[in-house]
Design a protein around this motif. Structure first.
Motif, PDB file in Angstrom:
ATOM      1  N   ALA A 106      -2.113  12.298   0.337  1.00 16.20           N
ATOM      2  CA  ALA A 106      -1.936  13.318   1.367  1.00 16.20           C
ATOM      3  C   ALA A 106      -3.106  14.295   1.337  1.00 16.20           C
ATOM      4  O   ALA A 106      -3.864  14.382   0.366  1.00 16.20           O
ATOM      5  CB  ALA A 106      -0.618  14.068   1.138  1.00 16.20           C
ATOM      6  N   GLY A 107      -3.269  15.038   2.435  1.00 15.52           N
ATOM      7  CA  GLY A 107      -4.277  16.084   2.488  1.00 15.52           C
ATOM      8  C   GLY A 107      -5.649  15.620   2.886  1.00 15.52           C
ATOM      9  O   GLY A 107      -6.593  16.406   2.904  1.00 15.52           O
ATOM     10  N   VAL A 143      -8.181   6.760  -2.361  1.00 16.21           N
ATOM     11  CA  VAL A 143      -8.830   7.951  -1.807  1.00 16.21           C
ATOM     12  C   VAL A 143      -7.911   9.129  -2.076  1.00 16.21           C
ATOM     13  O   VAL A 143      -6.760   9.146  -1.633  1.00 16.21           O
ATOM     14  CB  VAL A 143      -9.112   7.817  -0.300  1.00 16.21           C
ATOM     15  N   ARG A 144      -8.422  10.118  -2.782  1.00 12.11           N
ATOM     16  CA  ARG A 144      -7.611  11.241  -3.220  1.00 12.11           C
ATOM     17  C   ARG A 144      -7.486  12.314  -2.138  1.00 12.11           C
ATOM     18  O   ARG A 144      -7.917  12.147  -1.010  1.00 12.11           O
ATOM     19  CB  ARG A 144      -8.187  11.823  -4.515  1.00 12.11           C
ATOM     20  N   GLU A 145      -6.900  13.435  -2.519  1.00 12.39           N
ATOM     21  CA  GLU A 145      -6.526  14.500  -1.578  1.00 12.39           C
ATOM     22  C   GLU A 145      -7.708  15.387  -1.188  1.00 12.39           C
ATOM     23  O   GLU A 145      -8.719  15.443  -1.870  1.00 12.39           O
ATOM     24  CB  GLU A 145      -5.407  15.358  -2.178  1.00 12.39           C
ATOM     25  N   ARG A 146      -7.545  16.058  -0.039  1.00 16.62           N
ATOM     26  CA  ARG A 146      -8.489  17.053   0.496  1.00 16.62           C
ATOM     27  C   ARG A 146      -9.880  16.461   0.752  1.00 16.62           C
ATOM     28  O   ARG A 146     -10.885  17.144   0.603  1.00 16.62           O
ATOM     29  CB  ARG A 146      -8.577  18.282  -0.411  1.00 16.62           C
ATOM     30  N   CYS A 147      -9.938  15.201   1.118  1.00 14.99           N
ATOM     31  CA  CYS A 147     -11.196  14.592   1.533  1.00 14.99           C
ATOM     32  C   CYS A 147     -11.253  14.536   3.057  1.00 14.99           C
ATOM     33  O   CYS A 147     -10.225  14.618   3.738  1.00 14.99           O
ATOM     34  CB  CYS A 147     -11.322  13.173   0.969  1.00 14.99           C
ATOM     35  N   SER A 152       0.827  -1.201   0.000  1.00 15.27           N
ATOM     36  CA  SER A 152       0.000   0.000   0.000  1.00 15.27           C
ATOM     37  C   SER A 152       0.863   1.254   0.000  1.00 15.27           C
ATOM     38  O   SER A 152       2.025   1.236   0.425  1.00 15.27           O
ATOM     39  CB  SER A 152      -0.944   0.014   1.213  1.00 15.27           C
ATOM     40  N   SER A 153       0.275   2.352  -0.495  1.00 18.30           N
ATOM     41  CA  SER A 153       0.936   3.657  -0.506  1.00 18.30           C
ATOM     42  C   SER A 153       0.093   4.613   0.316  1.00 18.30           C
ATOM     43  O   SER A 153      -1.039   4.926  -0.058  1.00 18.30           O
ATOM     44  CB  SER A 153       1.073   4.186  -1.938  1.00 18.30           C
ATOM     45  N   ILE A 154       0.642   5.091   1.431  1.00 19.42           N
ATOM     46  CA  ILE A 154      -0.127   5.859   2.401  1.00 19.42           C
ATOM     47  C   ILE A 154       0.447   7.267   2.518  1.00 19.42           C
ATOM     48  O   ILE A 154       1.605   7.445   2.909  1.00 19.42           O
ATOM     49  CB  ILE A 154      -0.111   5.173   3.785  1.00 19.42           C
ATOM     50  N   GLY A 155      -0.358   8.260   2.145  1.00 18.87           N
ATOM     51  CA  GLY A 155       0.059   9.654   2.278  1.00 18.87           C
ATOM     52  C   GLY A 155       0.853  10.195   1.117  1.00 18.87           C
ATOM     53  O   GLY A 155       1.545  11.210   1.250  1.00 18.87           O
ATOM     54  N   ARG A 156       0.745   9.573  -0.040  1.00 20.32           N
ATOM     55  CA  ARG A 156       1.523  10.039  -1.195  1.00 20.32           C
ATOM     56  C   ARG A 156       0.996  11.367  -1.714  1.00 20.32           C
ATOM     57  O   ARG A 156      -0.200  11.684  -1.600  1.00 20.32           O
ATOM     58  CB  ARG A 156       1.539   9.011  -2.309  1.00 20.32           C
ATOM     59  N   LEU A 157       1.873  12.147  -2.301  1.00 19.63           N
ATOM     60  CA  LEU A 157       1.489  13.421  -2.902  1.00 19.63           C
ATOM     61  C   LEU A 157       0.921  13.177  -4.295  1.00 19.63           C
ATOM     62  O   LEU A 157       1.431  12.348  -5.049  1.00 19.63           O
ATOM     63  CB  LEU A 157       2.682  14.358  -2.975  1.00 19.63           C
ATOM     64  N   PRO A 158      -0.138  13.904  -4.666  1.00 16.40           N
ATOM     65  CA  PRO A 158      -0.721  13.723  -5.994  1.00 16.40           C
ATOM     66  C   PRO A 158       0.111  14.414  -7.070  1.00 16.40           C
ATOM     67  O   PRO A 158       0.872  15.343  -6.798  1.00 16.40           O
ATOM     68  CB  PRO A 158      -2.090  14.394  -5.864  1.00 16.40           C
ATOM     69  N   LYS A 159      -0.063  13.944  -8.270  1.00 15.94           N
ATOM     70  CA  LYS A 159       0.511  14.614  -9.437  1.00 15.94           C
ATOM     71  C   LYS A 159      -0.534  14.580 -10.533  1.00 15.94           C
ATOM     72  O   LYS A 159      -0.833  13.515 -11.080  1.00 15.94           O
ATOM     73  CB  LYS A 159       1.796  13.949  -9.893  1.00 15.94           C
ATOM     74  N   ALA A 187       0.784  22.791  -3.769  1.00 11.96           N
ATOM     75  CA  ALA A 187       2.169  22.703  -3.305  1.00 11.96           C
ATOM     76  C   ALA A 187       2.262  22.497  -1.800  1.00 11.96           C
ATOM     77  O   ALA A 187       3.162  21.816  -1.308  1.00 11.96           O
ATOM     78  CB  ALA A 187       2.931  23.953  -3.726  1.00 11.96           C
ATOM     79  N   ASP A 188       1.347  23.099  -1.041  1.00  8.50           N
ATOM     80  CA  ASP A 188       1.422  23.050   0.421  1.00  8.50           C
ATOM     81  C   ASP A 188       0.395  22.083   1.008  1.00  8.50           C
ATOM     82  O   ASP A 188      -0.139  22.309   2.090  1.00  8.50           O
ATOM     83  CB  ASP A 188       1.217  24.437   1.011  1.00  8.50           C
ATOM     84  N   LEU A 189       0.128  20.994   0.329  1.00  7.01           N
ATOM     85  CA  LEU A 189      -0.867  20.034   0.781  1.00  7.01           C
ATOM     86  C   LEU A 189      -0.459  19.470   2.149  1.00  7.01           C
ATOM     87  O   LEU A 189       0.678  19.019   2.329  1.00  7.01           O
ATOM     88  CB  LEU A 189      -0.965  18.900  -0.228  1.00  7.01           C
ATOM     89  N   PRO A 190      -1.368  19.490   3.134  1.00  4.81           N
ATOM     90  CA  PRO A 190      -1.009  18.935   4.450  1.00  4.81           C
ATOM     91  C   PRO A 190      -0.866  17.419   4.384  1.00  4.81           C
ATOM     92  O   PRO A 190      -1.284  16.775   3.427  1.00  4.81           O
ATOM     93  CB  PRO A 190      -2.187  19.354   5.337  1.00  4.81           C
ATOM     94  N   SER A 191      -0.284  16.863   5.428  1.00  4.35           N
ATOM     95  CA  SER A 191      -0.070  15.419   5.467  1.00  4.35           C
ATOM     96  C   SER A 191      -1.370  14.676   5.720  1.00  4.35           C
ATOM     97  O   SER A 191      -2.349  15.241   6.220  1.00  4.35           O
ATOM     98  CB  SER A 191       0.940  15.077   6.564  1.00  4.35           C
ATOM     99  N   LEU A 192      -1.385  13.393   5.371  1.00  4.14           N
ATOM    100  CA  LEU A 192      -2.514  12.525   5.696  1.00  4.14           C
ATOM    101  C   LEU A 192      -2.558  12.308   7.205  1.00  4.14           C
ATOM    102  O   LEU A 192      -1.523  12.100   7.842  1.00  4.14           O
ATOM    103  CB  LEU A 192      -2.365  11.198   4.970  1.00  4.14           C
ATOM    104  N   LYS A 193      -3.769  12.308   7.760  1.00  3.01           N
ATOM    105  CA  LYS A 193      -3.957  12.047   9.189  1.00  3.01           C
ATOM    106  C   LYS A 193      -5.024  10.976   9.358  1.00  3.01           C
ATOM    107  O   LYS A 193      -6.130  11.099   8.831  1.00  3.01           O
ATOM    108  CB  LYS A 193      -4.354  13.326   9.928  1.00  3.01           C
ATOM    109  N   MET A 194      -4.672   9.920  10.085  1.00  3.41           N
ATOM    110  CA  MET A 194      -5.551   8.774  10.287  1.00  3.41           C
ATOM    111  C   MET A 194      -5.784   8.581  11.777  1.00  3.41           C
ATOM    112  O   MET A 194      -4.843   8.601  12.571  1.00  3.41           O
ATOM    113  CB  MET A 194      -4.896   7.524   9.695  1.00  3.41           C
TER     114      MET A 194
END
Length: 286
Positions: free
Chosen positions: A137-138, A153-157, A98-105, A116-123
């Protein structure tokens, strides 16, 4: 350095208690902190500032990025990567690869641009993440989230407490999912959706957010996924068109095409969907 003739590389500033079991070929960076009774499998890499809580167990070839934190009594499967600054709670489980907290591209033509300043994933605590899941991430997850094998699951959710996201589900960016909601195998949750608490989404449901399907500049002002309100149930293989509001306790029958807002506590079915009757009283939430 090598201990007991087993090749390892451990920075002098790392905190490694004598109760920790470190497999061969591990690399432990500067200022890493391991709790008591931590177990690291073969070839684990813990970058600078990573923290592994007491009683946790990492499989073979697990990577923790700089500043990543794994909570107490957690297990991580082989070949999983936990990216930089990711914060994972206690009593968790992550399957292999699995890939946990990766930055999107994003693609050059995507309507979603990389932040650019996406916060880290928090579980939160008590989570379960299956094999080959990709969590960006995010996004934040409350306690007892369940993420199935191969889910994305993508970012900013934001994901509420006790949410189930089944195997192969895709949740796109900027989506909110309320507590105790269940999204079953293979469903596609588009970007910019709002799903309230205790919603049930059956397998292979499709949601959409762009009436222009990628054409004209107008779409940028009107992109919006569906809103699914508290207690609504969406039947298997249903399709929700952009921006529709599924009212509380709506029952969408399997295979329906929802083209307009629904009425609370009503059953809708058909292609396109039409109201046919009330939801029975005994099926409503208490």
């Amino acid at each position: 350095m090598s201990q007991n003739n087993v090749p390892r590389q451990i920075a002098l500033s790392a905190v490694v208690p004598s109760s920790a079991a470190i497999g061969p070929f591990c690399v432990i960076g500067e200022n890493v902190i391991l709790g008591e009774n931590v177990v690291l499998g073969v070839g684990c890499v813990l970058a600078d500032g990573a923290i592994v809580g007491a009683g946790s167990e990492l499989g073979n070839y697990v990577t923790l990025g700089p500043g990543a934190k794994l909570g107490l009594r957690s297990r991580v499967g082989d070949h999983t990567t936990i990216y930089q600054q990711t914060q994972l709670g206690d009593e968790g489980f992550i399957g292999s690869s699995s890939s946990i907290g990766r930055l999107p591209k994003a693609a050059a033509t995507s309507t979603v641009k990389t932040q650019a300043d996406l916060p880290s994933l928090k579980m939160g605590n008590g989570y379960t993440i299956g094999c080959s899941a990709v969590l960006y991430a995010g996004t934040t997850y409350s306690d007892k989230a369940f993420i199935g094998d191969g889910a994305i699951v993508r970012e900013r959710c934001s994901v509420g407490q006790n949410v189930v996201i089944g195997s192969g589900v895709v949740v796109e960016n900027d989506t909110k999912i309320g507590s105790f909601t269940k999204i079953q195998t293979g469903s596609y949750i588009t970007a910019y959706m709002e799903i309230e608490e205790r919603v049930f989404i059956a397998p292979m449901v499709t949601t959409t957010n762009d009436n222009y399907m990628g054409r004209t500049e107008k779409r940028f002002k009107s992109i919006k996924g569906a809103t699914i309100q508290k207690g609504a149930r969406i039947g298997g293989a249903s399709i929700l068109l952009p921006g529709v509001n599924v009212a509380p306790e709506t029952f969408v029958a399997a295979g329906a095409l929802v083209t307009k807002d629904t009425t609370a506590k009503r059953v809708v079915k058909g292609f396109p969907a039409r109201e046919i009757r009330e939801v029975p009283e005994e099926e409503l939430l208490p």
